[in-house]
Write a protein that holds these residues in place. Structure first.
Motif, PDB file in Angstrom:
ATOM      1  N   PRO A 129       0.753  -1.420  -0.142  1.00 55.52           N
ATOM      2  CA  PRO A 129       0.179   0.017   0.067  1.00 55.52           C
ATOM      3  C   PRO A 129       0.833   1.363  -0.016  1.00 55.52           C
ATOM      4  O   PRO A 129       0.479   2.147  -0.643  1.00 55.52           O
ATOM      5  N   TRP A 130       1.979   1.243   0.741  1.00 56.70           N
ATOM      6  CA  TRP A 130       2.806   2.454   0.807  1.00 56.70           C
ATOM      7  C   TRP A 130       3.689   2.528  -0.709  1.00 56.70           C
ATOM      8  O   TRP A 130       3.651   3.561  -1.138  1.00 56.70           O
ATOM      9  N   ALA A 131       4.084   1.370  -1.146  1.00 50.66           N
ATOM     10  CA  ALA A 131       4.626   1.381  -2.350  1.00 50.66           C
ATOM     11  C   ALA A 131       3.698   2.110  -3.512  1.00 50.66           C
ATOM     12  O   ALA A 131       4.240   2.893  -4.462  1.00 50.66           O
ATOM     13  N   ARG A 132       2.587   1.807  -3.500  1.00 49.62           N
ATOM     14  CA  ARG A 132       1.605   2.409  -4.418  1.00 49.62           C
ATOM     15  C   ARG A 132       1.525   3.916  -4.225  1.00 49.62           C
ATOM     16  O   ARG A 132       1.832   4.513  -5.200  1.00 49.62           O
ATOM     17  N   PRO A 174       1.540  10.758   3.040  1.00 46.56           N
ATOM     18  CA  PRO A 174       1.292  10.632   1.675  1.00 46.56           C
ATOM     19  C   PRO A 174      -0.131   9.813   1.298  1.00 46.56           C
ATOM     20  O   PRO A 174      -0.583   9.696   0.304  1.00 46.56           O
ATOM     21  N   ILE A 175      -0.299   9.000   2.200  1.00 47.47           N
ATOM     22  CA  ILE A 175      -1.525   8.125   2.282  1.00 47.47           C
ATOM     23  C   ILE A 175      -2.775   8.818   2.126  1.00 47.47           C
ATOM     24  O   ILE A 175      -3.037   9.755   3.217  1.00 47.47           O
ATOM     25  N   GLY A 176      -3.471   8.541   1.240  1.00 43.37           N
ATOM     26  CA  GLY A 176      -4.929   9.360   1.099  1.00 43.37           C
ATOM     27  C   GLY A 176      -4.982  10.386   0.323  1.00 43.37           C
ATOM     28  O   GLY A 176      -5.755  11.132   0.054  1.00 43.37           O
ATOM     29  N   LYS A 177      -3.875  10.767  -0.350  1.00 40.34           N
ATOM     30  CA  LYS A 177      -3.595  11.840  -1.414  1.00 40.34           C
ATOM     31  C   LYS A 177      -3.863  11.337  -2.735  1.00 40.34           C
ATOM     32  O   LYS A 177      -3.593  10.063  -3.068  1.00 40.34           O
ATOM     33  N   VAL A 178      -4.403  12.050  -3.613  1.00 42.21           N
ATOM     34  CA  VAL A 178      -4.621  11.774  -5.003  1.00 42.21           C
ATOM     35  C   VAL A 178      -3.772  12.924  -5.883  1.00 42.21           C
ATOM     36  O   VAL A 178      -3.918  14.369  -5.462  1.00 42.21           O
ATOM     37  N   ILE A 179      -3.149  12.852  -6.994  1.00 41.12           N
ATOM     38  CA  ILE A 179      -2.867  13.939  -7.805  1.00 41.12           C
ATOM     39  C   ILE A 179      -3.656  14.192  -9.009  1.00 41.12           C
ATOM     40  O   ILE A 179      -4.113  13.465  -9.551  1.00 41.12           O
ATOM     41  N   LEU A 217      -7.569   3.684   9.218  1.00 44.25           N
ATOM     42  CA  LEU A 217      -6.438   2.852   8.724  1.00 44.25           C
ATOM     43  C   LEU A 217      -5.472   3.734   7.783  1.00 44.25           C
ATOM     44  O   LEU A 217      -4.084   3.490   8.017  1.00 44.25           O
ATOM     45  N   GLY A 218      -5.867   4.676   7.198  1.00 49.57           N
ATOM     46  CA  GLY A 218      -4.804   5.567   6.345  1.00 49.57           C
ATOM     47  C   GLY A 218      -4.043   6.453   7.487  1.00 49.57           C
ATOM     48  O   GLY A 218      -2.972   6.657   7.308  1.00 49.57           O
ATOM     49  N   VAL A 219      -4.571   6.952   8.683  1.00 52.33           N
ATOM     50  CA  VAL A 219      -3.832   7.529   9.502  1.00 52.33           C
ATOM     51  C   VAL A 219      -2.822   6.465  10.132  1.00 52.33           C
ATOM     52  O   VAL A 219      -1.621   6.998  10.412  1.00 52.33           O
ATOM     53  N   ILE A 220      -3.108   5.503  10.622  1.00 53.16           N
ATOM     54  CA  ILE A 220      -2.210   4.469  11.049  1.00 53.16           C
ATOM     55  C   ILE A 220      -1.119   4.154  10.007  1.00 53.16           C
ATOM     56  O   ILE A 220       0.291   4.013  10.167  1.00 53.16           O
ATOM     57  N   GLY A 221      -1.518   3.968   8.640  1.00 56.03           N
ATOM     58  CA  GLY A 221      -0.610   3.513   7.617  1.00 56.03           C
ATOM     59  C   GLY A 221       0.436   4.882   7.374  1.00 56.03           C
ATOM     60  O   GLY A 221       1.439   4.682   7.131  1.00 56.03           O
ATOM     61  N   ASN A 222      -0.021   6.232   7.667  1.00 56.67           N
ATOM     62  CA  ASN A 222       0.832   7.375   7.419  1.00 56.67           C
ATOM     63  C   ASN A 222       1.857   7.407   8.606  1.00 56.67           C
ATOM     64  O   ASN A 222       2.896   7.894   8.300  1.00 56.67           O
ATOM     65  N   ASP A 271     -12.648   6.490   2.528  1.00 53.85           N
ATOM     66  CA  ASP A 271     -12.369   5.340   1.954  1.00 53.85           C
ATOM     67  C   ASP A 271     -11.208   4.784   3.012  1.00 53.85           C
ATOM     68  O   ASP A 271     -10.919   5.419   3.891  1.00 53.85           O
ATOM     69  N   VAL A 272     -10.628   3.530   2.808  1.00 54.85           N
ATOM     70  CA  VAL A 272      -9.565   3.077   3.707  1.00 54.85           C
ATOM     71  C   VAL A 272      -8.494   4.086   3.797  1.00 54.85           C
ATOM     72  O   VAL A 272      -8.098   3.917   5.036  1.00 54.85           O
ATOM     73  N   GLY A 273      -7.977   4.592   2.888  1.00 56.66           N
ATOM     74  CA  GLY A 273      -6.973   5.432   2.928  1.00 56.66           C
ATOM     75  C   GLY A 273      -7.030   6.719   3.686  1.00 56.66           C
ATOM     76  O   GLY A 273      -6.000   7.272   3.891  1.00 56.66           O
TER      77      GLY A 273
END
Length: 134
Positions: free
Chosen positions: A39-42, A126-131, A76-81, A70-72
């Motif tokens: 997930p972080w690689a993506r 970066p998790i939960g961001k879109v360009i 869960l996105g906060v934990i991932g970040n 959504d999940v990110g």
């Protein structure tokens, strides 16, 4: 992409964008190798492309862009970040800040330094961001 964005992106690549995009790619590959870090690689691959061509695009929250959580973008996105921040975010942010300081010494480099500072913020969370196009 507008001609001004194209010119700025070419100058950006020469003045530090290429090596920072490479740093994001290295982080993405390391995360992908671990399998657990996919997930972080993506997110890192997406931001590597953004780091290579930042002018004419911007990073926004996926929740703000789509109008739904959504999940990110949730807990869960906060934990991932937080995990990202500890494993890779701090050194990518530090590299962006150092590059920004070097570029800010020159008048021509100030807009590029500002872009590096924006990318340093994205490197931390970066998790939960879109360009999206600017």
């Amino acid at each position: 992409m507008s001609p001004v964005s194209l010119l700025l992106n070419v100058l950006w690549i020469v003045l530090g964008g290429a090596w920072m995009a490479f740093g994001w790619l290295v982080a993405a590959v390391i995360m992908a190798i671990t399998i657990v870090g996919i997930p972080w690689a993506r997110a890192a691959f997406n931001i590597a492309a953004y780091t290579l061509f930042p002018f004419g695009s911007r990073a926004v929250s996926r929740a703000a862009y789509t109008g739904q959580e959504d999940v990110g973008t949730g807990p869960l996105g906060v934990i991932g970040n937080i995990i990202w921040l500890v494993l890779a975010g701090w050194w990518l942010a530090l590299a962006h800040v150092v590059t920004a300081v070097v570029l800010a010494v020159t008048i021509v480099g100030i807009p590029f330094a500002w872009a590096h500072l924006k990318l340093a913020g994205i490197a931390l969370w970066p998790i939960g961001k879109v360009i999206v196009p600017a």
